[in-house]
Design a protein around this motif. Structure first.
Motif, PDB file in Angstrom:
ATOM      1  N   ASN A  41       0.847  -1.192   0.000  1.00  0.00           N
ATOM      2  CA  ASN A  41       0.000   0.000   0.000  1.00  0.00           C
ATOM      3  C   ASN A  41       0.881   1.240   0.000  1.00  0.00           C
ATOM      4  O   ASN A  41       1.853   1.311   0.748  1.00  0.00           O
ATOM      5  CB  ASN A  41      -0.865   0.059   1.266  1.00  0.00           C
ATOM      6  CG  ASN A  41      -1.994  -0.941   1.214  1.00  0.00           C
ATOM      7  OD1 ASN A  41      -2.407  -1.364   0.145  1.00  0.00           O
ATOM      8  ND2 ASN A  41      -2.482  -1.321   2.382  1.00  0.00           N
ATOM      9  N   THR A  46      -1.124   3.008  -8.031  1.00  0.00           N
ATOM     10  CA  THR A  46      -2.256   3.783  -8.554  1.00  0.00           C
ATOM     11  C   THR A  46      -1.772   5.083  -9.189  1.00  0.00           C
ATOM     12  O   THR A  46      -2.236   5.481 -10.259  1.00  0.00           O
ATOM     13  CB  THR A  46      -3.251   4.082  -7.417  1.00  0.00           C
ATOM     14  OG1 THR A  46      -3.777   2.833  -6.945  1.00  0.00           O
ATOM     15  CG2 THR A  46      -4.391   4.977  -7.871  1.00  0.00           C
ATOM     16  N   GLU A  88      -9.788   2.100  -9.194  1.00  0.00           N
ATOM     17  CA  GLU A  88     -10.118   1.195  -8.098  1.00  0.00           C
ATOM     18  C   GLU A  88     -11.558   1.425  -7.624  1.00  0.00           C
ATOM     19  O   GLU A  88     -12.268   0.488  -7.286  1.00  0.00           O
ATOM     20  CB  GLU A  88      -9.118   1.466  -6.966  1.00  0.00           C
ATOM     21  CG  GLU A  88      -9.038   0.399  -5.924  1.00  0.00           C
ATOM     22  CD  GLU A  88      -7.928   0.686  -4.921  1.00  0.00           C
ATOM     23  OE1 GLU A  88      -7.086   1.591  -5.151  1.00  0.00           O
ATOM     24  OE2 GLU A  88      -7.924   0.000  -3.896  1.00  0.00           O
ATOM     25  N   GLU A  89     -12.002   2.674  -7.630  1.00  0.00           N
ATOM     26  CA  GLU A  89     -13.356   3.010  -7.157  1.00  0.00           C
ATOM     27  C   GLU A  89     -14.397   2.675  -8.225  1.00  0.00           C
ATOM     28  O   GLU A  89     -15.591   2.875  -8.004  1.00  0.00           O
ATOM     29  CB  GLU A  89     -13.480   4.498  -6.819  1.00  0.00           C
ATOM     30  CG  GLU A  89     -12.375   5.102  -5.992  1.00  0.00           C
ATOM     31  CD  GLU A  89     -11.113   5.402  -6.816  1.00  0.00           C
ATOM     32  OE1 GLU A  89     -10.053   4.797  -6.502  1.00  0.00           O
ATOM     33  OE2 GLU A  89     -11.184   6.163  -7.782  1.00  0.00           O
ATOM     34  N   ARG A  90     -13.934   2.258  -9.403  1.00  0.00           N
ATOM     35  CA  ARG A  90     -14.765   1.799 -10.529  1.00  0.00           C
ATOM     36  C   ARG A  90     -15.463   2.920 -11.280  1.00  0.00           C
ATOM     37  O   ARG A  90     -15.612   2.842 -12.485  1.00  0.00           O
ATOM     38  CB  ARG A  90     -15.793   0.761 -10.081  1.00  0.00           C
ATOM     39  CG  ARG A  90     -15.093  -0.472  -9.518  1.00  0.00           C
ATOM     40  CD  ARG A  90     -16.052  -1.470  -8.922  1.00  0.00           C
ATOM     41  NE  ARG A  90     -15.351  -2.565  -8.290  1.00  0.00           N
ATOM     42  CZ  ARG A  90     -15.696  -3.103  -7.130  1.00  0.00           C
ATOM     43  NH1 ARG A  90     -16.746  -2.647  -6.480  1.00  0.00           N
ATOM     44  NH2 ARG A  90     -15.016  -4.092  -6.635  1.00  0.00           N
ATOM     45  N   GLN A 142     -17.763  -4.303 -10.970  1.00  0.00           N
ATOM     46  CA  GLN A 142     -16.442  -4.378 -11.603  1.00  0.00           C
ATOM     47  C   GLN A 142     -16.578  -4.751 -13.081  1.00  0.00           C
ATOM     48  O   GLN A 142     -15.896  -4.202 -13.935  1.00  0.00           O
ATOM     49  CB  GLN A 142     -15.566  -5.400 -10.859  1.00  0.00           C
ATOM     50  CG  GLN A 142     -14.132  -5.428 -11.328  1.00  0.00           C
ATOM     51  CD  GLN A 142     -13.427  -4.105 -11.098  1.00  0.00           C
ATOM     52  OE1 GLN A 142     -13.353  -3.603  -9.976  1.00  0.00           O
ATOM     53  NE2 GLN A 142     -12.916  -3.505 -12.164  1.00  0.00           N
ATOM     54  N   ASP A 160      -7.068  -1.076 -12.191  1.00  0.00           N
ATOM     55  CA  ASP A 160      -6.589  -0.900 -10.818  1.00  0.00           C
ATOM     56  C   ASP A 160      -7.353  -1.813  -9.860  1.00  0.00           C
ATOM     57  O   ASP A 160      -8.521  -1.576  -9.570  1.00  0.00           O
ATOM     58  CB  ASP A 160      -6.730   0.565 -10.392  1.00  0.00           C
ATOM     59  CG  ASP A 160      -5.824   0.901  -9.210  1.00  0.00           C
ATOM     60  OD1 ASP A 160      -5.359  -0.035  -8.520  1.00  0.00           O
ATOM     61  OD2 ASP A 160      -5.568   2.095  -8.986  1.00  0.00           O
ATOM     62  N   GLU A 161      -6.684  -2.829  -9.400  1.00  0.00           N
ATOM     63  CA  GLU A 161      -7.227  -3.788  -8.422  1.00  0.00           C
ATOM     64  C   GLU A 161      -8.640  -4.281  -8.741  1.00  0.00           C
ATOM     65  O   GLU A 161      -9.549  -4.134  -7.917  1.00  0.00           O
ATOM     66  CB  GLU A 161      -7.189  -3.183  -7.016  1.00  0.00           C
ATOM     67  CG  GLU A 161      -5.758  -2.861  -6.623  1.00  0.00           C
ATOM     68  CD  GLU A 161      -5.551  -2.828  -5.124  1.00  0.00           C
ATOM     69  OE1 GLU A 161      -6.211  -3.620  -4.419  1.00  0.00           O
ATOM     70  OE2 GLU A 161      -4.723  -2.026  -4.670  1.00  0.00           O
ATOM     71  N   GLU A 164     -10.250  -6.596  -6.013  1.00  0.00           N
ATOM     72  CA  GLU A 164     -10.276  -6.214  -4.605  1.00  0.00           C
ATOM     73  C   GLU A 164     -11.655  -6.371  -3.975  1.00  0.00           C
ATOM     74  O   GLU A 164     -12.658  -5.887  -4.497  1.00  0.00           O
ATOM     75  CB  GLU A 164      -9.827  -4.761  -4.454  1.00  0.00           C
ATOM     76  CG  GLU A 164      -9.395  -4.468  -3.037  1.00  0.00           C
ATOM     77  CD  GLU A 164      -9.420  -2.986  -2.707  1.00  0.00           C
ATOM     78  OE1 GLU A 164      -9.908  -2.194  -3.516  1.00  0.00           O
ATOM     79  OE2 GLU A 164      -8.962  -2.652  -1.603  1.00  0.00           O
ATOM     80  N   GLU A 192      -2.349  -5.085  -8.757  1.00  0.00           N
ATOM     81  CA  GLU A 192      -2.942  -6.152  -7.950  1.00  0.00           C
ATOM     82  C   GLU A 192      -2.290  -6.230  -6.573  1.00  0.00           C
ATOM     83  O   GLU A 192      -1.081  -6.071  -6.453  1.00  0.00           O
ATOM     84  CB  GLU A 192      -2.763  -7.518  -8.639  1.00  0.00           C
ATOM     85  CG  GLU A 192      -3.970  -7.990  -9.427  1.00  0.00           C
ATOM     86  CD  GLU A 192      -5.240  -8.133  -8.595  1.00  0.00           C
ATOM     87  OE1 GLU A 192      -5.158  -8.218  -7.353  1.00  0.00           O
ATOM     88  OE2 GLU A 192      -6.321  -8.159  -9.203  1.00  0.00           O
TER      89      GLU A 192
END
Ligand code: ATP
Length: 235
Positions: A41, A46, A88-90, A142, A160-161, A164, A192
């Motif tokens: 992290n 990102t 990541e937040e889609r 996703q 991005d991930e 998750e 990832e």
């Protein structure tokens, strides 16, 4: 002979205000490859995707895509070159339904997926056509987010991930989808945390630490590299 890289990142520096976050990232992605950025992290994975996409304005160094420089370009111009980012937040619109979300993205290049092609890849979405974004499961959201960027016609995908927080069975479906996109000729840069998931889809892995690439591992060397991978990722 080695192919020209599709994407060549050199001495990439990036800042959030005064905070210097990327310190000379450098890596290549070749056409048709799936490459992961792995790291703890806060390592800068990102931020690297955001820098490629141009959503971070304060960046220096070089990011060449098909030989042309992206540093200095606004993100809308970068998107038009055929690069798409799935954050990541889609970023799906919760007040719109599945179909409306899929109809929104601008088409930047020929070869963008039709709705039918999206549903071929993600049959679940077809059954949810008129469900609002908020009513979807994490996995469906996703899939919608990825379906949406496939609509644009972009051939370089920055994911991005995508796995998750998803259940193992959905993680498998996403893995299957990434392999299918690779077989269709897409080039993918994947961030990832879950390197077990990454191992099933990627050709190569780059390890990111404190805003730099510190190592590169071919996927067929992953098993043999478990010791150092655990050290890098602190798992
Ligand atoms: P994660 O999985 O936690 O997102 P990451 O490797 O993707 O990890 P980044 O999100 O790229 O890491 O973050 C790199 C560094 O930049 C971290 O120190 C983070 O705190 C900082 N950072 C990220 N976003 C911002 C922001 N919007 N403003 C200021 N600092 C930020």
């Amino acid at each position: 002979a080695a192919t020209e890289p599709l994407l060549a990142v050199r001495d990439l520096q990036a800042w959030y205000g005064e905070s210097h976050v990327l310190h000379g990232m450098a890596f290549d992605v070749h056409p048709g490859e799936v490459v992961t950025l792995l790291g703890r992290n806060g390592a800068g994975k990102t931020t690297t995707l955001k820098s490629i996409m141009g959503v971070i304005e304060k960046r220096r160094g070089s990011i060449r895509f098909r030989g042309s420089e992206l540093v200095g370009l606004a993100s809308r111009h970068i998107a038009r070159k055929g690069i798409a980012w799935c954050p990541e937040e889609r970023g799906i619109f919760s007040s719109l339904d599945v179909k409306e979300n899929l109809l929104l993205p601008p088409i930047v290049a020929s070869g963008g997926f039709t709705l039918e092609q999206v549903f071929e890849l993600f049959p679940n979405l077809k059954e949810r056509l008129h469900s609002q974004g908020t009513k979807l499961s994490g996995g469906e959201q996703q899939m919608l987010a990825i379906g949406r960027i496939l609509r644009t016609g972009a051939r370089l995908l920055l994911l991005d991930e995508p796995t998750e927080g998803l259940a193992p069975v959905i993680v498998q479906q996403i893995g299957h989808m990434i392999r299918k996109l690779k077989s269709m000729g897409f080039t993918i840069v994947l961030v990832e945390q879950n390197f077990h998931a990454a191992a099933t889809v990627a050709d190569r892995h780059y390890i990111v630490e404190q805003g730099r690439i510190v190592d590169e591992i071919a996927n067929d060397r992953l098993e043999a590299s478990m010791g150092k991978l655990h050290r890098y990722l602190g798992v």
